[in-house]
Design an enzyme around this catalytic site. Sequence first.
Site, PDB file in Angstrom:
ATOM      1  N   LYS A  13       0.896  -1.134  -0.221  1.00  0.00           N
ATOM      2  CA  LYS A  13       0.078   0.059   0.084  1.00  0.00           C
ATOM      3  C   LYS A  13       0.959   1.273   0.002  1.00  0.00           C
ATOM      4  O   LYS A  13       0.712   2.047  -0.837  1.00  0.00           O
ATOM      5  CB  LYS A  13      -1.035   0.017   1.159  1.00  0.00           C
ATOM      6  N   ARG A  88     -10.054   0.928   8.061  1.00  0.00           N
ATOM      7  CA  ARG A  88      -9.714  -0.370   8.816  1.00  0.00           C
ATOM      8  C   ARG A  88     -10.726  -1.144   9.297  1.00  0.00           C
ATOM      9  O   ARG A  88     -10.377  -2.159   9.551  1.00  0.00           O
ATOM     10  CB  ARG A  88      -8.466  -0.292   9.430  1.00  0.00           C
ATOM     11  N   ARG A 122      11.681  -5.685   5.202  1.00  0.00           N
ATOM     12  CA  ARG A 122      11.421  -4.223   5.026  1.00  0.00           C
ATOM     13  C   ARG A 122      12.402  -3.036   5.940  1.00  0.00           C
ATOM     14  O   ARG A 122      12.285  -3.403   6.886  1.00  0.00           O
ATOM     15  CB  ARG A 122       9.828  -3.887   5.180  1.00  0.00           C
ATOM     16  N   ARG A 152      10.782  -1.179  11.639  1.00  0.00           N
ATOM     17  CA  ARG A 152       9.613  -0.856  12.318  1.00  0.00           C
ATOM     18  C   ARG A 152       9.565  -1.937  13.528  1.00  0.00           C
ATOM     19  O   ARG A 152       9.779  -3.298  13.259  1.00  0.00           O
ATOM     20  CB  ARG A 152       8.550  -0.948  11.567  1.00  0.00           C
ATOM     21  N   ARG A 163      -1.044  -8.943  13.316  1.00  0.00           N
ATOM     22  CA  ARG A 163      -1.477  -8.086  12.304  1.00  0.00           C
ATOM     23  C   ARG A 163      -2.302  -8.768  11.312  1.00  0.00           C
ATOM     24  O   ARG A 163      -3.225  -8.213  10.678  1.00  0.00           O
ATOM     25  CB  ARG A 163      -0.274  -7.151  11.873  1.00  0.00           C
TER      26      ARG A 163
END
Length: 206
Positions: A13, A88, A122, A152, A163
């Site tokens: 996203k 969400r 990431r 993160r 998640r």
Amino acid sequence: MKLIFLGPPGAGKGTQAERIAERYRIAHISTGDMLRSEIRNATELGAAAKAYLDRGELVPDSVIIDMVKDRIRREDCKNGFLLDGFPRTVVQAEALQGFTDIDFAVNIDVPFDRLVARISGRRMCPDCGAAYHVSTYQASICQKCGATLYQRDDDKEETVANRLNVYTEKTAPLIAYYESKGKLFTVNGDADIDTVTEEIVKGLDA
Ligand code: AP5
Ligand code: MG
């Protein structure tokens, strides 16, 4: 143009939003980036949000809805905006409908078994929000703004599993929600980054 990007954690996203927002000259609004910036700046909101992000849970609807409502009133949104990570929940989607009309919800579809590898590799820029992957970018500095990249806190394996569960339970129902309103447009996110961008642009231009 007012867009929403839907998709599970790691679907791309943020990566696609950055490109699409630049192409159509609209504001890129990532609620995750906004919350991480509140945490870094040690604000009251950041302090309240941190525990939710660390557990991979959603921040309460009322907090996020107020934050987005304020954000889209800003000058840079007058040409339109792209919401990345909002709504969400169905409660958030209904609140959004109460204060603006969106044109499309772009659903970036990626099989779950691809997501963990994307998320664990990431690296993020703390300043401009750009995302990189260690398989294609090994430098420690952001190519766009020169800040030092970081991993993160919620990209740890235990948190990622939660998640994904939260996504399935609370956010995936929005696919049917926007489909029933005739606003859903799904792209195959399991392709290289440029191909996904092209598919989104083709769909939006049509
Ligand atoms: P948020 O920051 O929104 O995280 P997320 O939804 O879990 O999504 P990600 O940012 O992890 O993934 P992405 O889809 O942006 O993927 P990316 O482009 O980086 O939310 C974090 C937290 O904030 C939530 O858990 C919650 O606590 C809170 N929050 C936020 N919004 C909220 C809301 N509305 N309500 C309540 N709470 C909220 O790509 C991932 C990796 O893959 C990168 O390394 C990238 O380089 C790579 N990649 C991207 N595309 C491709 C491709 N096509 N092929 C190969 N690799 C790719
Ligand atoms: Mg993101």
